[in-house]
Write a protein that holds these residues in place. Sequence first.
Motif, PDB file in Angstrom:
ATOM      1  N   ARG A  26     -57.750  36.097  18.314  1.00  0.00           N
ATOM      2  CA  ARG A  26     -56.476  36.165  19.045  1.00  0.00           C
ATOM      3  C   ARG A  26     -56.589  35.549  20.440  1.00  0.00           C
ATOM      4  N   LYS A  27     -57.704  35.813  21.109  1.00  0.00           N
ATOM      5  CA  LYS A  27     -57.882  35.262  22.457  1.00  0.00           C
ATOM      6  C   LYS A  27     -57.966  33.741  22.400  1.00  0.00           C
ATOM      7  N   LEU A  28     -58.746  33.210  21.465  1.00  0.00           N
ATOM      8  CA  LEU A  28     -58.847  31.758  21.329  1.00  0.00           C
ATOM      9  C   LEU A  28     -57.488  31.148  20.988  1.00  0.00           C
ATOM     10  N   ALA A  29     -56.727  31.803  20.112  1.00  0.00           N
ATOM     11  CA  ALA A  29     -55.408  31.285  19.739  1.00  0.00           C
ATOM     12  C   ALA A  29     -54.474  31.246  20.944  1.00  0.00           C
ATOM     13  N   SER A  30     -54.500  32.288  21.751  1.00  0.00           N
ATOM     14  CA  SER A  30     -53.596  32.303  22.908  1.00  0.00           C
ATOM     15  C   SER A  30     -53.989  31.249  23.934  1.00  0.00           C
ATOM     16  N   TRP A  31     -55.259  31.012  24.116  1.00  0.00           N
ATOM     17  CA  TRP A  31     -55.700  30.011  25.084  1.00  0.00           C
ATOM     18  C   TRP A  31     -55.479  28.596  24.573  1.00  0.00           C
ATOM     19  N   GLU A  32     -55.547  28.417  23.259  1.00  0.00           N
ATOM     20  CA  GLU A  32     -55.380  27.084  22.687  1.00  0.00           C
ATOM     21  C   GLU A  32     -53.993  26.512  23.011  1.00  0.00           C
ATOM     22  N   HIS A  33     -53.009  27.372  23.127  1.00  0.00           N
ATOM     23  CA  HIS A  33     -51.635  26.926  23.367  1.00  0.00           C
ATOM     24  C   HIS A  33     -51.173  27.185  24.798  1.00  0.00           C
ATOM     25  N   THR A  81     -62.140  23.920  14.504  1.00  0.00           N
ATOM     26  CA  THR A  81     -60.974  23.035  14.604  1.00  0.00           C
ATOM     27  C   THR A  81     -60.218  23.208  15.925  1.00  0.00           C
ATOM     28  N   TYR A  82     -60.855  23.802  16.901  1.00  0.00           N
ATOM     29  CA  TYR A  82     -60.191  24.104  18.173  1.00  0.00           C
ATOM     30  C   TYR A  82     -59.698  22.825  18.828  1.00  0.00           C
ATOM     31  N   ARG A  83     -58.497  22.854  19.386  1.00  0.00           N
ATOM     32  CA  ARG A  83     -57.855  21.651  19.915  1.00  0.00           C
ATOM     33  C   ARG A  83     -58.192  21.349  21.363  1.00  0.00           C
ATOM     34  N   LYS A  84     -58.899  22.245  22.009  1.00  0.00           N
ATOM     35  CA  LYS A  84     -59.327  22.021  23.396  1.00  0.00           C
ATOM     36  C   LYS A  84     -60.847  22.016  23.418  1.00  0.00           C
ATOM     37  N   PRO A  85     -61.444  21.491  24.479  1.00  0.00           N
ATOM     38  CA  PRO A  85     -62.906  21.542  24.560  1.00  0.00           C
ATOM     39  C   PRO A  85     -63.392  22.989  24.480  1.00  0.00           C
ATOM     40  N   ASN A 103     -70.723  26.543  16.162  1.00  0.00           N
ATOM     41  CA  ASN A 103     -70.275  25.285  15.565  1.00  0.00           C
ATOM     42  C   ASN A 103     -69.063  24.740  16.316  1.00  0.00           C
ATOM     43  N   THR A 104     -69.238  24.508  17.609  1.00  0.00           N
ATOM     44  CA  THR A 104     -68.159  24.003  18.447  1.00  0.00           C
ATOM     45  C   THR A 104     -68.333  22.507  18.669  1.00  0.00           C
TER      46      THR A 104
END
Length: 118
Positions: A26-33, A81-85, A103-104
């Motif tokens: 959830r934290k990664l999802a909120s930061w991704e956008h 598949t993260y869209r930010k570094p 695996n980033t």
Amino acid sequence: GVRVIELSQPENLNSVDLVLAGELSRKLASWEHNPMVSAVVLRGDGGCFCGGADLDWLAGNRDSAPQLYESLADLHLRVATYRKPLVSLASGTVAGGGMGLANTAFSVATPSSVFFHL
């Protein structure tokens, strides 16, 4: 700016249970956008990056094992598949499901890093 997630349970090798897997996702999802977040760093405390699934938690929650593995798979897919570094500072032990967290796009190993997967 840059956000940092630190796994901070070195007494259990920063292992992941069902609650933590959901929180991380959830934290990664909120930061991704979030346009205020330019990058994310993932690291572990206490000389260990991540020991994978929390086997002690699993021993007491056997009926929840499928949900944990599904949650970890979703988290690993988000990381891959993260869209930010997204940088993993994989210092110390990186084991089992911890390999998926490392695996980033940018994974940094140190002389103390030990990677293994069964």
